[in-house]
Design a protein around this motif. Structure first.
Motif, PDB file in Angstrom:
ATOM      1  N   ASP A 511     132.980   2.632  -9.208  1.00  0.00           N
ATOM      2  CA  ASP A 511     132.509   1.978 -10.274  1.00  0.00           C
ATOM      3  C   ASP A 511     132.297   2.703 -11.372  1.00  0.00           C
ATOM      4  O   ASP A 511     131.500   1.498 -13.107  1.00  0.00           O
ATOM      5  CB  ASP A 511     131.622   0.927 -10.216  1.00  0.00           C
ATOM      6  CG  ASP A 511     130.715   2.152  -9.869  1.00  0.00           C
ATOM      7  OD1 ASP A 511     130.583   3.016  -9.566  1.00  0.00           O
ATOM      8  OD2 ASP A 511     129.605   1.738  -8.050  1.00  0.00           O
ATOM      9  N   GLY A 512     132.631   3.276 -12.361  1.00  0.00           N
ATOM     10  CA  GLY A 512     132.545   4.235 -13.559  1.00  0.00           C
ATOM     11  C   GLY A 512     133.525   3.448 -14.453  1.00  0.00           C
ATOM     12  O   GLY A 512     134.100   2.597 -14.306  1.00  0.00           O
ATOM     13  N   TYR A 513     132.709   4.102 -15.603  1.00  0.00           N
ATOM     14  CA  TYR A 513     134.126   4.226 -16.673  1.00  0.00           C
ATOM     15  C   TYR A 513     135.361   4.321 -16.528  1.00  0.00           C
ATOM     16  O   TYR A 513     134.879   5.030 -15.708  1.00  0.00           O
ATOM     17  CB  TYR A 513     133.320   4.419 -17.955  1.00  0.00           C
ATOM     18  CG  TYR A 513     132.240   3.754 -18.501  1.00  0.00           C
ATOM     19  CD1 TYR A 513     132.371   2.752 -18.976  1.00  0.00           C
ATOM     20  CD2 TYR A 513     130.596   4.593 -18.322  1.00  0.00           C
ATOM     21  CE1 TYR A 513     130.832   2.049 -19.419  1.00  0.00           C
ATOM     22  CE2 TYR A 513     129.570   3.803 -18.864  1.00  0.00           C
ATOM     23  CZ  TYR A 513     130.178   2.269 -19.385  1.00  0.00           C
ATOM     24  OH  TYR A 513     128.559   1.477 -20.024  1.00  0.00           O
ATOM     25  N   GLY A 514     136.513   3.788 -17.911  1.00  0.00           N
ATOM     26  CA  GLY A 514     137.618   3.942 -17.202  1.00  0.00           C
ATOM     27  C   GLY A 514     137.854   5.720 -17.482  1.00  0.00           C
ATOM     28  O   GLY A 514     138.813   6.425 -16.483  1.00  0.00           O
ATOM     29  N   ASP A 515     137.364   6.280 -18.432  1.00  0.00           N
ATOM     30  CA  ASP A 515     137.339   7.637 -18.225  1.00  0.00           C
ATOM     31  C   ASP A 515     136.902   8.569 -17.297  1.00  0.00           C
ATOM     32  O   ASP A 515     137.305   9.626 -16.888  1.00  0.00           O
ATOM     33  CB  ASP A 515     136.390   8.096 -19.889  1.00  0.00           C
ATOM     34  CG  ASP A 515     135.470   7.831 -19.568  1.00  0.00           C
ATOM     35  OD1 ASP A 515     135.055   7.628 -18.344  1.00  0.00           O
ATOM     36  OD2 ASP A 515     134.997   8.284 -20.962  1.00  0.00           O
ATOM     37  N   SER A 516     136.005   8.412 -15.927  1.00  0.00           N
ATOM     38  CA  SER A 516     135.913   9.197 -14.867  1.00  0.00           C
ATOM     39  C   SER A 516     136.852   8.877 -14.353  1.00  0.00           C
ATOM     40  O   SER A 516     136.763   9.628 -12.823  1.00  0.00           O
ATOM     41  CB  SER A 516     134.304   8.266 -14.880  1.00  0.00           C
ATOM     42  OG  SER A 516     134.547   6.561 -14.444  1.00  0.00           O
ATOM     43  N   VAL A 517     138.158   7.484 -13.835  1.00  0.00           N
ATOM     44  CA  VAL A 517     138.804   7.356 -12.885  1.00  0.00           C
ATOM     45  C   VAL A 517     139.394   8.732 -13.076  1.00  0.00           C
ATOM     46  O   VAL A 517     140.268   8.753 -14.056  1.00  0.00           O
ATOM     47  CB  VAL A 517     139.295   6.090 -12.509  1.00  0.00           C
ATOM     48  CG1 VAL A 517     140.212   5.705 -11.666  1.00  0.00           C
ATOM     49  CG2 VAL A 517     137.764   4.870 -13.521  1.00  0.00           C
ATOM     50  N   THR A 518     139.867   9.008 -11.695  1.00  0.00           N
ATOM     51  CA  THR A 518     141.095   9.943 -11.130  1.00  0.00           C
ATOM     52  C   THR A 518     142.680   9.720 -11.357  1.00  0.00           C
ATOM     53  O   THR A 518     142.468   7.979 -12.198  1.00  0.00           O
ATOM     54  CB  THR A 518     140.581  10.967 -10.155  1.00  0.00           C
ATOM     55  OG1 THR A 518     140.949   9.770  -8.750  1.00  0.00           O
ATOM     56  CG2 THR A 518     139.675  10.964  -9.621  1.00  0.00           C
ATOM     57  N   PRO A 519     143.371  10.114 -11.677  1.00  0.00           N
ATOM     58  CA  PRO A 519     145.402  10.126 -12.216  1.00  0.00           C
ATOM     59  C   PRO A 519     145.608   9.141 -10.684  1.00  0.00           C
ATOM     60  O   PRO A 519     145.773   8.125 -10.876  1.00  0.00           O
ATOM     61  CB  PRO A 519     145.487  10.667 -12.336  1.00  0.00           C
ATOM     62  CG  PRO A 519     144.830  11.860 -13.127  1.00  0.00           C
ATOM     63  CD  PRO A 519     143.189  11.671 -12.798  1.00  0.00           C
ATOM     64  N   GLU A 520     144.802  10.219  -9.365  1.00  0.00           N
ATOM     65  CA  GLU A 520     145.267   9.120  -8.135  1.00  0.00           C
ATOM     66  C   GLU A 520     144.541   7.703  -7.844  1.00  0.00           C
ATOM     67  O   GLU A 520     144.894   7.011  -7.272  1.00  0.00           O
ATOM     68  CB  GLU A 520     144.979  10.505  -7.658  1.00  0.00           C
ATOM     69  CG  GLU A 520     144.832   9.269  -5.453  1.00  0.00           C
ATOM     70  CD  GLU A 520     146.257   9.376  -5.241  1.00  0.00           C
ATOM     71  OE1 GLU A 520     146.233   8.370  -4.081  1.00  0.00           O
ATOM     72  OE2 GLU A 520     147.071   9.930  -6.095  1.00  0.00           O
ATOM     73  N   GLY A 521     143.070   7.576  -8.844  1.00  0.00           N
ATOM     74  CA  GLY A 521     142.266   6.735  -8.433  1.00  0.00           C
ATOM     75  C   GLY A 521     142.982   5.370  -9.089  1.00  0.00           C
ATOM     76  O   GLY A 521     143.046   3.914  -8.448  1.00  0.00           O
ATOM     77  N   TRP A 522     143.180   5.615 -10.450  1.00  0.00           N
ATOM     78  CA  TRP A 522     144.429   4.261 -11.062  1.00  0.00           C
ATOM     79  C   TRP A 522     145.547   4.253 -10.484  1.00  0.00           C
ATOM     80  O   TRP A 522     145.844   3.187 -10.475  1.00  0.00           O
ATOM     81  CB  TRP A 522     144.555   4.922 -12.989  1.00  0.00           C
ATOM     82  CG  TRP A 522     143.825   5.161 -13.491  1.00  0.00           C
ATOM     83  CD1 TRP A 522     142.922   5.857 -14.083  1.00  0.00           C
ATOM     84  CD2 TRP A 522     143.156   3.802 -13.916  1.00  0.00           C
ATOM     85  NE1 TRP A 522     141.978   5.502 -15.079  1.00  0.00           N
ATOM     86  CE2 TRP A 522     141.455   4.432 -15.311  1.00  0.00           C
ATOM     87  CE3 TRP A 522     142.705   2.439 -13.769  1.00  0.00           C
ATOM     88  CZ2 TRP A 522     140.763   3.625 -15.466  1.00  0.00           C
ATOM     89  CZ3 TRP A 522     141.709   1.624 -14.252  1.00  0.00           C
ATOM     90  CH2 TRP A 522     141.078   2.188 -15.459  1.00  0.00           C
TER      91      TRP A 522
END
Length: 720
Positions: A511-522
């Motif tokens: 639930d963080g901002y987009g820049d905190s999401v890992t490549p695997e998370g995306w």
């Protein structure tokens, strides 16, 4: 519709997962009666012939037969049809139970008896299965009896004498443990004979302040006044006495619970710390959890899947053991003061708390509900039975027991048994149950949304504790996939699976901002959203997609960033079919916000358009619900300035909504909150007057922190 042939397309669409009951299951010749449509515009004299595929077949006195969807009938006619269905069908039986009225939550007397020759009861303990009760008295000194709490039959007297300072029963009532200042004695609770005696270590300073038997009946565990943990294994006498437990901050430490296999938890405050102790052979492993914010612990409990429950003045904090890590659920708001006792039900779906002598608070993890019951004889100290449904107390030498029928409440039954059908893979029963819900879209008496929404919500309910153990999210999704594979045409299976896929996708993203999401998370997020879209496609291509399918597709659309050309046909169809389904309109309103590419003012205009289309009081209620949903995107003190929402219309909607018993608490809390934001005391007092007891009717939302609700209540009660 009446007297006309229903189109084959409509029948096919409605029959996908509707209940099919062949003619002949109804009682012998049904009577000729008047049937009416739900809008009251049509009526006819006929007798019931059959219910099949969600379609009711009627026969007029002339012999002519007519068909109509069950959901098009009046409520009385739907009741008549359902009452004539096969009660042995588990789907029908559960549906009919869920349609009953919620009863007031109360504790009713079960038993009361004298424990003479004891003159008073100084210590009271109840076994975990609640089959036995132990009463101990120092008048006469050390007399201890084991009872059947339901009947008052005396099982035995323990063979001991002398003063005592703590008592406990084993989980099945077969073992009794008594302590005094120098020893701990273990007894057979069926015969009263002593099994073993363990001395209290000489280095321990102060008496035992807490005593219990572990849930596996292998250990007794005690805590002394100097914070020393004592444990002895009952089978061979192997013992362990820890050094005094280190403790930061100098706060209180008597908050104590014991879990399976002799695990223990001690809570401290100032700062707030959970100290967890696990037996490891001849040593004790200590793990510490520091709470992320200030908390003053009052009570603790433990279950198989739970690391600890801690309770502060207004918050219930839940820590779960997930694999080798910890997971803390969001804080849950309590209105009880000084909680002293709490219990986790054996199925880990309910927490019961007792504190200030007026109310018992029940937090249902399965449904997300928080309910209060009047505490019987509030002046008496109580023991909460491990089921969470019973209370035990004593006065003088009298033993008392009360019980609440909470588990039989229709909403509780619906959530529990519907989820159990999925656990067991009873897909055909689930399809029949979903069919009944789709055929009768009106809400249950205890709900606000359609019955099909309540069906999906029961399976998407707030994750209970077992969902982190043997039935976690991955397994739930696998169950839904198995259901779809067994019946690819099932609307319910596809809608549920899409909901799981969306939840799993957002869990992977975080639930963080987009820049905190890992490549695997995306990657996992986009794959899950695409899976949900593909799962929903056959449902959306049908003639009658349920509102919840649109709602999930709107979430997909937001995640994929669909623009006007893709969204327009979907919005048009949804608006025409479900003009007052505010949950879907809330997502559309969010999609129109500038942060997601919309124009300034589009969200406000859309919400007004929906409310105007619905019109009247229902439109005002929809307006209030949709504007409240926008609160999370704005600072409360600038909410109306930034959004240009109509304060007066919102208040009208909330006042209307407050007349619905199921929505009263929600409406009153938000009404007082927005009146405070606008410093409109006259309006705030209108909502305040609707509170039965302000002390217990605050909600975590919209207040956000524990002191604001009490501050606003003080503001309303104080003359200017």
């Amino acid at each position: 519709m009446w007297g006309r042939r229903t189109t084959a397309a409509m029948i096919r669409a409605m029959a996908v997962c509707f209940l099919a009951i062949p003619s002949g299951l109804f009682a012998a010749e049904p009577e000729l009666r008047t049937w009416s449509s739900s809008d009251g515009r049509f009526s006819t004299e006929a007798r019931l012939v059959a219910l099949q595929g969600g379609m009711v077949t009627l026969q007029k006195s002339t012999g002519e037969t007519i068909s109509a969807p069950l959901r098009s009938l009046s409520l009385q006619d739907r009741d008549y049809v359902l009452q004539r269905e096969d009660p042995a069908d588990p789907a029908v039986a559960l549906f009919l139970k869920a349609r009953t009225e919620q009863q007031p939550l109360e504790y009713v007397p079960v038993s009361e008896f004298s424990t003479a020759p004891q003159r008073r009861i100084d210590y009271l303990a109840v076994s975990r299965d609640e089959s036995r009760a132990l009463t101990c008295s120092n008048l006469p000194a050390g007399t201890s009896f084991v009872w059947d709490p339901a009947t008052g039959d005396k099982i035995c007297q323990l063979e001991r004498s002398g003063p005592l300072n703590a008592a406990a029963l084993g989980p099945a009532g077969k073992i009794a443990v008594i302590s005094d200042s120098t020893r701990v004695e273990v007894f057979d609770a069926s015969t009263g004979k002593r099994r073993n005696t363990f001395p209290v270590p000489q280095e321990a300073q102060g008496e035992i302040v807490s005593l219990t038997v572990s849930d596996d009946a292998q250990w007794y565990i005690a805590i002394t006044a100097d914070r020393r943990i004592l444990r002895h294994r009952l089978s061979d006498g192997q013992g362990l006495a820890s050094p005094p437990v280190p403790h930061e901050g100098g706060g209180r430490s008597e908050y104590f619970a014991v879990g399976p296999h002799g695990q223990a938890v001690l809570m401290s405050s100032n700062p707030a710390i959970l100290n967890l102790y696990r037996d490891q052979g001849d040593a004790t492993k200590v793990e510490t959890i520091r709470l992320e914010h200030k908390a003053e612990p009052h009570a603790a409990a433990w279950s198989d899947s739970m690391t600890a429950f801690a309770c502060s003045k207004h918050q219930l904090l839940v820590f779960l053991k997930v694999d080798d890590g910890w997971k803390r659920l969001d804080p849950m708001w309590l209105r009880l003061q000084d909680v002293a006792r709490m219990v986790i039900a054996p199925d880990e779906e309910m927490v019961v708390l007792q504190g200030d002598g007026k109310k018992i608070q029940i937090f249902d993890i399965s449904t997300g509900d928080i309910q209060y019951a009047e505490e019987p004889e509030p002046h008496l100290p109580k023991v909460i039975g491990s089921s969470g449904l019973t209370l035990y107390a004593s006065y003088g030498n009298h033993f008392c027991c009360w019980k609440t029928p909470y588990r039989e409440q229709p909403k509780t039954v619906w959530f529990r048994e519907t989820k159990e059908l999925l656990r067991q893979g009873e897909f055909e029963t689930l399809d029949r149950l979903a069919g009944l819900c789709l055929a009768d879209p009106t809400p249950f008496s205890w709900g606000e949304l359609s019955k099909f929404d309540s069906f999906i919500d029961a399976l998407l309910a707030p994750v209970n504790l077992r969902d982190f153990g043997d039935f976690h999210a991955v397994k739930r999704t696998a169950k839904a996939k198995a259901w779809r594979e067994k019946n690819p045409e099932s609307i319910a299976a596809r809608v549920l699976l899409a909901g799981y896929q969306i939840n799993d996708a957002w869990h992977a993203r975080g639930d963080g901002y987009g820049d905190s999401v890992t490549p695997e998370g995306w990657r996992t997020f986009h794959a899950g959203i695409t899976d949900a879209k593909e799962t929903l496609e056959p449902v959306m291509q049908g003639d009658d997609p349920p509102a919840r399918a649109y709602w999930f597709l709107f979430i997909v659309a937001m995640a994929k960033g669909w623009e006007g050309e893709q969204m327009a046909p979907l919005l048009t169809a949804f608006f025409q079919r479900y003009p007052d389904y505010t949950e879907g309109h809330q997502l559309i309103a969010q999609r129109l916000m500038p942060r997601w590419g919309g124009e300034e003012g589009e969200t406000t205009a859309y919400i007004e358009k929906v409310a105007d289309t619905i019109g009247g009081e229902r439109g005002d209620i929809a307006y209030a619900n949709m504007t409240i949903d926008q609160l999370k995107f704005h600072a409360s003190d600038k909410f109306f300035e930034e959004t240009r929402f109509q304060y007066d219309r919102m208040i009208r909607g909330l006042l209307a909504l407050a007349r619905n018993p199921n929505q009263k608490s929600y409406a009153v809390n938000y009404g007082m909150f927005f009146a405070w934001v606008q410093r409109d005391k006259a309006t705030g007092l209108k909502f305040y007057a609707l509170l039965d007891d302000p002390r217990y009717e605050g909600r975590w939302k919209p207040w956000g922190y524990e002191g604001l609700f009490d501050y606003v209540i003080h503001w309303l009660e104080t003359e200017e």
